[in-house]
Scaffold this motif. Sequence first.
Motif, mmCIF file in Angstrom:
data_model
loop_
_atom_site.group_PDB
_atom_site.id
_atom_site.type_symbol
_atom_site.label_atom_id
_atom_site.label_comp_id
_atom_site.label_asym_id
_atom_site.label_seq_id
_atom_site.Cartn_x
_atom_site.Cartn_y
_atom_site.Cartn_z
ATOM 1 N N MET A 159 18.110 -48.830 19.486
ATOM 2 C CA MET A 159 16.619 -49.420 19.104
ATOM 3 C C MET A 159 16.585 -50.755 19.028
ATOM 4 N N PHE A 160 15.667 -51.366 19.924
ATOM 5 C CA PHE A 160 15.543 -52.733 20.149
ATOM 6 C C PHE A 160 14.443 -53.243 19.036
ATOM 7 N N SER A 161 14.456 -54.347 19.081
ATOM 8 C CA SER A 161 13.028 -54.991 18.128
ATOM 9 C C SER A 161 13.025 -56.617 18.556
ATOM 10 N N VAL A 162 11.824 -57.070 18.549
ATOM 11 C CA VAL A 162 11.429 -58.535 18.597
ATOM 12 C C VAL A 162 10.645 -58.578 17.528
ATOM 13 N N THR A 163 10.839 -60.008 16.938
ATOM 14 C CA THR A 163 10.070 -60.310 15.983
ATOM 15 C C THR A 163 9.437 -61.988 16.250
ATOM 16 N N VAL A 164 8.100 -62.179 15.803
ATOM 17 C CA VAL A 164 7.623 -63.795 15.941
ATOM 18 C C VAL A 164 7.113 -63.926 14.608
ATOM 19 N N ARG A 165 7.144 -65.060 14.324
ATOM 20 C CA ARG A 165 6.644 -65.591 13.130
ATOM 21 C C ARG A 165 5.358 -66.446 13.296
ATOM 22 N N VAL A 220 21.344 -68.062 17.130
ATOM 23 C CA VAL A 220 22.131 -67.934 15.954
ATOM 24 C C VAL A 220 22.113 -66.625 15.864
ATOM 25 N N ASP A 233 23.437 -62.943 14.078
ATOM 26 C CA ASP A 233 23.892 -62.043 13.003
ATOM 27 C C ASP A 233 24.515 -60.774 13.402
ATOM 28 N N SER A 235 17.455 -61.532 28.485
ATOM 29 C CA SER A 235 16.471 -61.784 27.390
ATOM 30 C C SER A 235 17.125 -61.826 26.218
ATOM 31 N N THR A 236 16.645 -62.361 24.905
ATOM 32 C CA THR A 236 17.257 -62.210 23.627
ATOM 33 C C THR A 236 17.456 -60.766 23.208
ATOM 34 N N GLU A 237 16.804 -60.006 23.420
ATOM 35 C CA GLU A 237 17.012 -58.438 23.208
ATOM 36 C C GLU A 237 18.160 -57.919 23.993
ATOM 37 N N GLU A 256 16.201 -67.202 18.355
ATOM 38 C CA GLU A 256 16.261 -67.913 19.348
ATOM 39 C C GLU A 256 15.512 -69.035 19.046
ATOM 40 N N SER A 257 14.958 -69.303 17.847
ATOM 41 C CA SER A 257 14.131 -70.308 17.371
ATOM 42 C C SER A 257 13.729 -69.987 15.977
ATOM 43 N N HIS A 258 13.029 -70.791 15.401
ATOM 44 C CA HIS A 258 12.706 -70.620 13.936
ATOM 45 C C HIS A 258 11.342 -69.796 13.986
ATOM 46 N N ILE A 259 10.835 -69.109 15.095
ATOM 47 C CA ILE A 259 9.710 -68.387 14.914
ATOM 48 C C ILE A 259 9.991 -67.204 15.903
ATOM 49 N N ALA A 260 11.067 -66.813 16.395
ATOM 50 C CA ALA A 260 11.230 -65.604 17.257
ATOM 51 C C ALA A 260 12.749 -65.273 17.222
ATOM 52 N N TRP A 261 12.911 -63.969 17.131
ATOM 53 C CA TRP A 261 14.237 -63.530 17.020
ATOM 54 C C TRP A 261 14.339 -62.010 17.614
ATOM 55 N N ALA A 262 15.474 -61.162 17.991
ATOM 56 C CA ALA A 262 15.572 -60.018 18.615
ATOM 57 C C ALA A 262 16.781 -59.500 18.011
ATOM 58 N N SER A 263 16.747 -58.126 17.922
ATOM 59 C CA SER A 263 17.780 -57.059 17.368
ATOM 60 C C SER A 263 18.186 -56.064 18.222
ATOM 61 N N TYR A 264 19.078 -55.615 18.096
ATOM 62 C CA TYR A 264 19.626 -54.141 18.851
ATOM 63 C C TYR A 264 20.539 -53.407 17.835
ATOM 64 N N MET A 284 13.488 -75.585 24.153
ATOM 65 C CA MET A 284 14.586 -74.910 24.615
ATOM 66 C C MET A 284 14.929 -75.254 26.239
ATOM 67 N N THR A 323 18.394 -74.509 21.855
ATOM 68 C CA THR A 323 17.023 -74.500 21.134
ATOM 69 C C THR A 323 17.167 -75.809 20.319
ATOM 70 N N VAL A 352 15.325 -77.366 17.424
ATOM 71 C CA VAL A 352 13.983 -77.021 16.268
ATOM 72 C C VAL A 352 13.852 -78.487 15.698
#
Lengths: 132, 132, 132, 132, 132, 132
Positions: free
Chosen positions: A1-7, D33, D35, D83-85, D120-128, E11, E31, E33
């Motif tokens: 499963m993939f996800s992308v998060t934005v803030r 960064v 995890d 891509s990040t994901e 990828e920044s303080h306002i975007a990240w992705a997971s698998y 970036m 990146t 910040v």
Amino acid sequence: MFSVTVRDHMMIAHSFEGEVFGPAQQLHGATYVVDATFRRAELDADNIVVDIGRASEELHAVLAELNYRNLDDDDAFAGMNTSTEALAKIVADRLAERIAAGALGDGGRELDGLVVTLHESHIAWASYERRL
Amino acid sequence: MFSVTVRDHMMIAHSFEGEVFGPAQQLHGATYVVDATFRRAELDADNIVVDIGRASEELHAVLAELNYRNLDDDDAFAGMNTSTEALAKIVADRLAERIAAGALGDGGRELDGLVVTLHESHIAWASYERRL
Amino acid sequence: MFSVTVRDHMMIAHSFEGEVFGPAQQLHGATYVVDATFRRAELDADNIVVDIGRASEELHAVLAELNYRNLDDDDAFAGMNTSTEALAKIVADRLAERIAAGALGDGGRELDGLVVTLHESHIAWASYERRL
Amino acid sequence: MFSVTVRDHMMIAHSFEGEVFGPAQQLHGATYVVDATFRRAELDADNIVVDIGRASEELHAVLAELNYRNLDDDDAFAGMNTSTEALAKIVADRLAERIAAGALGDGGRELDGLVVTLHESHIAWASYERRL
Amino acid sequence: MFSVTVRDHMMIAHSFEGEVFGPAQQLHGATYVVDATFRRAELDADNIVVDIGRASEELHAVLAELNYRNLDDDDAFAGMNTSTEALAKIVADRLAERIAAGALGDGGRELDGLVVTLHESHIAWASYERRL
Amino acid sequence: MFSVTVRDHMMIAHSFEGEVFGPAQQLHGATYVVDATFRRAELDADNIVVDIGRASEELHAVLAELNYRNLDDDDAFAGMNTSTEALAKIVADRLAERIAAGALGDGGRELDGLVVTLHESHIAWASYERRL
């Protein structure tokens, strides 16, 4: 499963009804730092879950409807407490409506789920998770 | 699914047994920044998962039993390594006992699950997740 | 030069007057995560700048006078914009008054300066720095 | 369910193909960064999920293969957008291979799953997320 | 002394010349910040240092000239290493030019100083501070 | 003025003497997330303040002398409270000795100052600043 998060974030005023809230029954406010997570089982033809730029724009549009307002004056929330967890659901449901309407393109309709987290301070936050 | 998370911390000393731990076999210490996440399928009559103030108080009470101590001297941990992941379970189980005893009110008994995360530094953390 | 910083937060409502503020002229709100930094040239007999526990209590007491309120209704702020930078000065000056009155003990009077930073979101914050 | 997470980072250059990426079609770069979360149903005989030191070393080794490089020049990524994901999956799959090969010892083979998140920044990240 | 800080990011790709840089001599990326801090001795008639919205726009405009680029191809940086600290000065000087040209209004000319901090990862950052 | 900051951490046990410390008079511990800031008026021939890799190595070497130890047993600290602010000075002074001895090369001797910040939790930290 993939996800992308934005803030993104919003800054609102509101008050709560109910003894459990103590001083938060008074009109006060909050900055909510809002994370929207988009989930998808497989990546699309561009090798992404969703374009981060478009996802950010949609989140920003949803928050713009609430930002810099007193939520006590918003008819959409009449008779309900706009708690952090309740607002997480409102943001998630509004994002889901936009996605269903095509705001993230055809690929957006391949998304499996959505999580919205609202951080109300450095020591408290709330989330709502739903399917799409 | 909804969740609410509250954050607190504790500062403890301890040592580990086992070659895998290398220099951490010596008496050393840690600040654990602790996040407790409370999960619930539906909001209560006040439109919340749990009152953030009460949840914070219960987490604080559980951490107060461990804070400013040498865990090597605590009979509750005799013969076990108080690793970050093991401590996450201890905090979660103690919170669960309190919730079962009514510490979060009748609504607390509607909670579905609990996640406790202990951050031991800016580059390492551990979690334990359980049902309620 | 030594310094010690403690962090707390407050959640307030307010509005601004002046075209420059755009939509922030409407009643809205903010969570301010507040850092108070205490500076001192030399450590005291206990080898500290100030006791972190007492410093935290004093910061909490100052914020409690503002927390969960609509600052537009506070006579202390009549006719002024309670901008993030202006609130940083208010918190710093109120802390300074308490220190002068002995709230941090005799040692508190040895402090050289104070910086108060209010974080209004993950992308904006403001500070005020003064001598003691 | 228990988990342990370790954090590291890498700094790479790359470009994307596809109109959706806008200016990111140009050669640019990112600090990721990273995890890596290791999941396990029960703790091992040492009362841990995995040794944090060894987990950190394995993550570092995987990132070292990518760090300080232009990913456009890496044959492993020919014809695909990094891509990040997509990179989250690459890091997770390479960690999984190492674990299967015994890099985390016999205990590593008891792990149930792995999540890799790239900020990828303080306002975007992705997971698998994947099973082991 | 008052200050206001706003945060954004960029970036970029680049490489360094000089043995001291080791593998960073290869084309890689980052990146950054970016925090821009605006200092002023006294608040203006609106009770602010600078409008946070306008300050954010100016920072964004400066970063847009660098974002999504390979800095090795930018004539402005020919023959120099675009280290984190050197880029902090470039961003600060470009912001200073804009402020001198009136980008932050007449009030912007009352600013005393500027600090720009570029975070290249969770464990390294650099700053440049200058008068205005 | 330029600066470069690198971050590392250490995990120690200790206790304090003096009523002001309350429960912290008991043997307990802390994770200190440590930031070391190196200041310099002008960049060197490579366009940097100091190489981030070498700066990180020196900070790591200083922390390694303290990491995973009970500071109450270290003769260097006999008769003194190893408060967060006192440890910030110890780390800064040990870094300064190394720099004076050439650990950062000839360029290291061009540094003007040093700031060391120890974060003991998400809500408290202390700094020591000195000239070089």
